[in-house]
Structures are given as structure tokens and as C-alpha cells.
Design a protein around this motif. Structure first.
Motif, mmCIF file in Angstrom:
data_model
loop_
_atom_site.group_PDB
_atom_site.id
_atom_site.type_symbol
_atom_site.label_atom_id
_atom_site.label_comp_id
_atom_site.label_asym_id
_atom_site.label_seq_id
_atom_site.Cartn_x
_atom_site.Cartn_y
_atom_site.Cartn_z
ATOM 1 N N ALA A 41 -5.330 -1.438 -1.457
ATOM 2 C CA ALA A 41 -6.477 -1.385 -2.315
ATOM 3 C C ALA A 41 -7.125 -1.927 -1.613
ATOM 4 O O ALA A 41 -8.508 -0.909 -1.165
ATOM 5 C CB ALA A 41 -6.567 -0.922 -3.846
ATOM 6 N N ASP A 42 -7.695 -2.570 -2.010
ATOM 7 C CA ASP A 42 -8.076 -3.991 -1.819
ATOM 8 C C ASP A 42 -8.779 -3.664 0.148
ATOM 9 O O ASP A 42 -9.722 -4.279 -0.087
ATOM 10 C CB ASP A 42 -7.709 -5.605 -2.109
ATOM 11 C CG ASP A 42 -7.637 -5.742 -3.289
ATOM 12 O OD1 ASP A 42 -8.047 -4.505 -4.644
ATOM 13 O OD2 ASP A 42 -7.310 -6.737 -3.407
ATOM 14 N N TYR A 43 -7.810 -3.469 0.638
ATOM 15 C CA TYR A 43 -8.759 -3.408 1.713
ATOM 16 C C TYR A 43 -8.795 -1.829 1.826
ATOM 17 O O TYR A 43 -9.604 -2.454 2.895
ATOM 18 C CB TYR A 43 -6.877 -3.674 3.141
ATOM 19 C CG TYR A 43 -6.968 -3.151 4.387
ATOM 20 C CD1 TYR A 43 -7.861 -4.580 5.434
ATOM 21 C CD2 TYR A 43 -7.582 -1.700 5.114
ATOM 22 C CE1 TYR A 43 -7.781 -4.075 6.550
ATOM 23 C CE2 TYR A 43 -7.256 -1.612 6.832
ATOM 24 C CZ TYR A 43 -7.580 -2.318 6.982
ATOM 25 O OH TYR A 43 -8.012 -2.642 8.413
ATOM 26 N N PRO A 83 -2.081 -5.306 10.594
ATOM 27 C CA PRO A 83 -0.895 -5.773 9.355
ATOM 28 C C PRO A 83 -0.970 -5.734 8.368
ATOM 29 O O PRO A 83 -1.893 -7.398 8.255
ATOM 30 C CB PRO A 83 -0.585 -6.896 10.629
ATOM 31 C CG PRO A 83 -0.931 -7.548 11.390
ATOM 32 C CD PRO A 83 -2.422 -6.771 11.022
ATOM 33 N N GLU A 84 0.381 -6.001 7.630
ATOM 34 C CA GLU A 84 -0.017 -6.946 6.052
ATOM 35 C C GLU A 84 -1.066 -6.537 5.390
ATOM 36 O O GLU A 84 -1.343 -7.638 5.062
ATOM 37 C CB GLU A 84 1.227 -7.906 6.377
ATOM 38 C CG GLU A 84 2.190 -8.330 6.558
ATOM 39 C CD GLU A 84 2.612 -9.678 6.976
ATOM 40 O OE1 GLU A 84 2.512 -9.482 5.406
ATOM 41 O OE2 GLU A 84 3.672 -10.171 7.850
ATOM 42 N N ILE A 85 -1.307 -4.940 5.107
ATOM 43 C CA ILE A 85 -2.885 -5.001 4.334
ATOM 44 C C ILE A 85 -2.379 -4.685 3.290
ATOM 45 O O ILE A 85 -3.531 -4.071 1.892
ATOM 46 C CB ILE A 85 -3.517 -3.642 5.337
ATOM 47 C CG1 ILE A 85 -2.714 -2.142 4.573
ATOM 48 C CG2 ILE A 85 -3.750 -3.959 6.549
ATOM 49 C CD1 ILE A 85 -3.637 -1.148 5.123
ATOM 50 N N ASN A 86 -1.174 -5.108 2.793
ATOM 51 C CA ASN A 86 -1.690 -4.694 1.122
ATOM 52 C C ASN A 86 -1.234 -6.217 0.253
ATOM 53 O O ASN A 86 -1.970 -6.835 0.787
ATOM 54 C CB ASN A 86 1.129 -4.778 1.138
ATOM 55 C CG ASN A 86 1.041 -5.607 1.681
ATOM 56 O OD1 ASN A 86 1.143 -5.408 2.939
ATOM 57 N ND2 ASN A 86 1.596 -6.023 0.901
ATOM 58 N N THR A 87 -2.476 -5.339 -1.379
ATOM 59 C CA THR A 87 -3.022 -6.152 -1.767
ATOM 60 C C THR A 87 -1.939 -8.045 -1.930
ATOM 61 O O THR A 87 -2.252 -9.212 -1.911
ATOM 62 C CB THR A 87 -3.570 -5.506 -2.603
ATOM 63 O OG1 THR A 87 -4.137 -4.798 -2.361
ATOM 64 C CG2 THR A 87 -4.274 -6.757 -3.898
ATOM 65 N N ILE A 88 -1.439 -7.832 -3.010
ATOM 66 C CA ILE A 88 0.241 -8.359 -2.873
ATOM 67 C C ILE A 88 0.718 -8.231 -2.335
ATOM 68 O O ILE A 88 2.240 -7.530 -2.031
ATOM 69 C CB ILE A 88 1.027 -8.150 -4.385
ATOM 70 C CG1 ILE A 88 -0.728 -7.410 -5.626
ATOM 71 C CG2 ILE A 88 1.992 -9.188 -4.869
ATOM 72 C CD1 ILE A 88 0.049 -7.113 -7.196
#
Length: 279
Positions: free
Chosen positions: A114-116, A164-169
Motif C-alpha cells: 500500500a505505501d508504494y 523489486p521488493e515494494i512490500n512495506t514490511i
């Protein structure tokens, strides 16, 4: 030689698939199943040699129905693997960020990123599976769409990891159990390397019943890594307990289980295996 058939929940390229390759290697044959019950069914009916099933996530917690499947079906846990969940933005090879109008993925993946996504202004489209979203982008030649998924779908379907790796946590891990049919497991298989066990038990409704079981582990230098209660559907307000434990001395572990059985109701060990690694 025929490839090992591994039943998973989800589609080719999903995180179950990534975890399966991390445990068994790349030369496996994936047996995709729509549900976790389907995974168990594939194993029981012989259309798969083994199975991989998610059991808990470091953020979302335990997958309670899967503990029930383990208990009900009397499967054997023969291993485990921990997978770090890395969500990536995947597009066709010649697509750039400015071309994207929509992002397709499973609702949980969209939430994890969501943050991305918040300031991009893209339309978010919920789908049933991350890997299936990537496959649809590739098959439809969707130049204005991106998928959120792991890296494996990019390799399988010819897509590009544009972000790459766009997850917040970032510290997000899922634990998977490796399963086999009870009849396919030999007694004391890999006895020299086992250092972890999974079991379930029930205790009576009286003071100190659960403590009596747990105190045994301290006495025998056992490290409890998981204690999970879940209801017994046929017996309202009664609970079974799933327990994972680690140990160094297999004989101390055997003694501990014997004493735990004596102070509990119906303790059943359904897995003795080697502690899993993180991939």
C-alpha cells in the motif's frame, strides 16, 4: 527418472511454488490445487508424492484451518521451510512505469504494498492469486497493466521486474510444512538429524492441566517454538493444542513426549524432522 510431484495451494509461480523449489530444488513437478483441502486430497489420492502447506506468517499469524487438516487427516510432517515474502512489480519487457494504468494482484499483496502504491494513481484490480495475475499480464500482452508477485513468475512468464521488493514490511516470512502420507514414512526415518517435532494434544478442564504438560519440556531441556490452540468442532468450547518443539538430544525428547502423554489426553506426534532454513 520421474520428477517428484509436489502438491501446493495456488498456481504455478506462486509463493508456495517458490518455497517448494527452495526445499526440493528446481527439478520438481508442481501439482497446483485451488484450496488447502485440495492439497491434502492430492496427497491422499496419490496424485502427488509430497505436499507443501503454509501454516503461519510472521505478520498475519497462524492459518488455523490448516492445523485442523493436519489433525484430521493424520498426515506426517517431514520438514519445513521459511520463505521471506518479497513482492515485486512485474510488467512486459518493453513497458515502463509511465505506461502503467492498472495493477493486478491478490488483495493481500495489494495491501502489503500500500505505501508504494498510494501516490501512483493506478487502478488496483483484485485477483485470486499473485502468480496468476502475472500470467494474465503476459498472456494478454497487457501493456498498461502490472502485476504484483514474486520473482519466479517473471522468469516463468517472460516478464520484467520493474520495481523489486515494494512490500512495506520487509521482514515478512511464511512458514511452510512439508507433508507426506503416513504410510510412506519409515519409522525413525532420519533419526540422526531430527531436532524438531510437531504434535497435538488435549487437556482436561481442571487447574494446572496445561501447565503440567508444558513444565515437562523445561525438565528435559526442550525449547517450545509454537503453541497454538484451536477448537474441536464436535465438542463446543473444548480445544486442541498444536505444539512445535526443538531439541538437541533425541532421547531426552522421547522421554519428554512419554511424560507429556501421561499428563495429557490423546497426545499425537505427527512430525519429527530437521529444523527448517530461511530462504
Amino acid at each position: 527418472m520421474q520428477s517428484m510431484r509436489v502438491a501446493i495451494q495456488g498456481y504455478e509461480g506462486c509463493f508456495h511454488h517458490i518455497a517448494a523449489e527452495g526445499f526440493f530444488g528446481e527439478g520438481i513437478r508442481i501439482v497446483p490445487c485451488a484450496t488447502f483441502r485440495g492439497v491434502v486430497r492430492a496427497l491422499e489420492e496419490g496424485s502427488a508424492d509430497t505436499a507443501l502447506m503454509a501454516i503461519e506468517n510472521s505478520i498475519a499469524g497462524s492459518i488455523l484451518p490448516n492445523y485442523g487438516l493436519l489433525q484430521d487427516r493424520r498426515l506426517r510432517v517431514v520438514g519445513e521451510v521459511y520463505l521471506q515474502i518479497r513482492q515485486n512489480l512485474l510488467v512486459l519487457p518493453d513497458v515502463e512505469l509511465e505506461d502503467i494504468r492498472e495493477v493486478w494482484s491478490h488483495p493481500m499483496a495489494l495491501l502489503q504494498c500500500a505505501d508504494y502504491l498510494d501516490d501512483k494513481g493506478w487502478r488496483l484490480v483484485e485477483t485470486e492469486d499473485t502468480a496468476l495475475s502475472a500470467r494474465h499480464v503476459a498472456e494478454q500482452g497487457a501493456r498498461n497493466a502490472a502485476a504484483i508477485a514474486g520473482e519466479l513468475p517473471a522468469r516463468l512468464f517472460g516478464l520484467k521486474v520493474i520495481a523489486p521488493e515494494i512490500n512495506t514490511i520487509r521482514n515478512n516470512h511464511t512458514r511452510f510444512m512439508v507433508l507426506r502420507r503416513s504410510e510412506d514414512c519409515k519409522e525413525d526415518e532420519n533419526r540422526d538429524t531430527i531436532n524438531k517435532a510437531s504434535m497435538f494434544f488435549q487437556v482436561g478442564h481442571h487447574k494446572g492441566s496445561l501447565v503440567s504438560v508444558l513444565n515437562t519440556m523445561e525438565r528435559y531441556n526442550i525449547n517450545m517454538t509454537k503453541l497454538q490452540s484451536y477448537p474441536v468442532p464436535s465438542d463446543p468450547f473444548h480445544y486442541l493444542f498444536h505444539l512445535d518443539m526443538e531439541f538437541q538430544d533425541v532421547w531426552e525428547y522421547r522421554e519428554a513426549v512419554m511424560h507429556m502423554s501421561a499428563v495429557s489426553d490423546g497426545l499425537t506426534v505427527y512430525g519429527e524432522y530437521t529444523k527448517g532454513r530461511h530462504i
